[in-house]
Motif scaffolding. Structure first.
Motif, PDB file in Angstrom:
ATOM      1  N   TYR A   1      57.939  25.686  70.143  1.00  0.00           N
ATOM      2  CA  TYR A   1      59.102  26.400  69.644  1.00  0.00           C
ATOM      3  C   TYR A   1      59.797  25.509  68.621  1.00  0.00           C
ATOM      4  O   TYR A   1      59.602  24.304  68.597  1.00  0.00           O
ATOM      5  CB  TYR A   1      60.057  26.781  70.768  1.00  0.00           C
ATOM      6  N   LYS A   2      60.606  26.109  67.791  1.00  0.00           N
ATOM      7  CA  LYS A   2      61.372  25.374  66.787  1.00  0.00           C
ATOM      8  C   LYS A   2      62.627  24.837  67.470  1.00  0.00           C
ATOM      9  O   LYS A   2      63.472  25.608  67.923  1.00  0.00           O
ATOM     10  CB  LYS A   2      61.738  26.306  65.638  1.00  0.00           C
ATOM     11  N   PRO A   3      62.777  23.515  67.546  1.00  0.00           N
ATOM     12  CA  PRO A   3      63.965  22.946  68.197  1.00  0.00           C
ATOM     13  C   PRO A   3      65.249  23.326  67.460  1.00  0.00           C
ATOM     14  O   PRO A   3      65.245  23.555  66.250  1.00  0.00           O
ATOM     15  CB  PRO A   3      63.728  21.436  68.116  1.00  0.00           C
ATOM     16  N   SER A   4      66.340  23.347  68.174  1.00  0.00           N
ATOM     17  CA  SER A   4      67.622  23.763  67.591  1.00  0.00           C
ATOM     18  C   SER A   4      68.126  22.784  66.538  1.00  0.00           C
ATOM     19  O   SER A   4      68.947  23.144  65.716  1.00  0.00           O
ATOM     20  CB  SER A   4      68.671  23.931  68.692  1.00  0.00           C
TER      21      SER A   4
ATOM     22  N   VAL B   1      66.467  21.409  64.030  1.00  0.00           N
ATOM     23  CA  VAL B   1      65.723  21.408  62.761  1.00  0.00           C
ATOM     24  C   VAL B   1      66.680  21.785  61.634  1.00  0.00           C
ATOM     25  O   VAL B   1      67.432  22.754  61.739  1.00  0.00           O
ATOM     26  CB  VAL B   1      64.537  22.397  62.822  1.00  0.00           C
TER      27      VAL B   1
END
Length: 163
Positions: free
Chosen positions: A37-40, A42
């Motif tokens: 998942y895209k970490p918060s 980024v």
């Protein structure tokens, strides 16, 4: 007796139907799919450039005091290869488990070599908490995250500003 057999059969079919309906194709991942998942945290590359330039301007005086003739030549970043990072994280997590800790993250520390004038560095240290076994299903106690007693990763490769 006949009613009991019918009741058992209906119960069996209901259980089977419930199991079949709860297993949808959405839950089954193909072997080609990856789980990430895209970490918060980024940020856009433009924001990274802005932050790097801001750091440079705020710290230019420190570098000029160090005797550096060109601020642009100073190392403004440190990097590790993807292989080294993955290997270190696997190593640190394994060591944490062996020592009874749950590794939950890492911290990056700014540091300086005392034996080398004006040479800074950074190192990565794992964080987490001691594993506690409890008899209760409910874990009301949330242990505080701390640096773990595992050797940190240093010796990154120096680079310039971003990008």
């Amino acid at each position: 007796m006949k009613n009991l057999k019918i009741f058992k059969s209906i119960g069996m079919y209901l259980c089977l139907a419930t199991i079949c309906l709860s297993c949808s194709n959405d839950d089954v991942k193909s072997s080609n799919e990856t789980s990430f998942y895209k970490p918060s945290g980024v940020i856009a590359q433009e924001r990274a450039i802005e932050l790097s330039n801001s750091w440079s301007s705020k710290n230019a005086d420190l570098f000029s005091k160090s005797g550096s003739t060109k601020f642009d030549d100073e190392v403004k970043s440190l990097g590790w290869s993807l292989e080294d990072l993955r290997n270190y994280l696997d190593y640190a997590e394994h060591e944490a488990q062996e020592k009874g800790y749950n590794m939950t993250g890492v911290r990056i520390y700014f540091a300086a070599y005392p034996e080398k004038d004006n040479q800074n560095t950074m190192f990565i240290a794992p964080t987490g908490h001691k594993v506690f076994s409890t008899a209760s299903m409910f874990n009301l106690f949330q242990p505080e995250e701390q640096a773990l007693p595992i050797p940190p990763l240093n010796n990154g490769n120096g680079g310039g500003g971003y990008p």
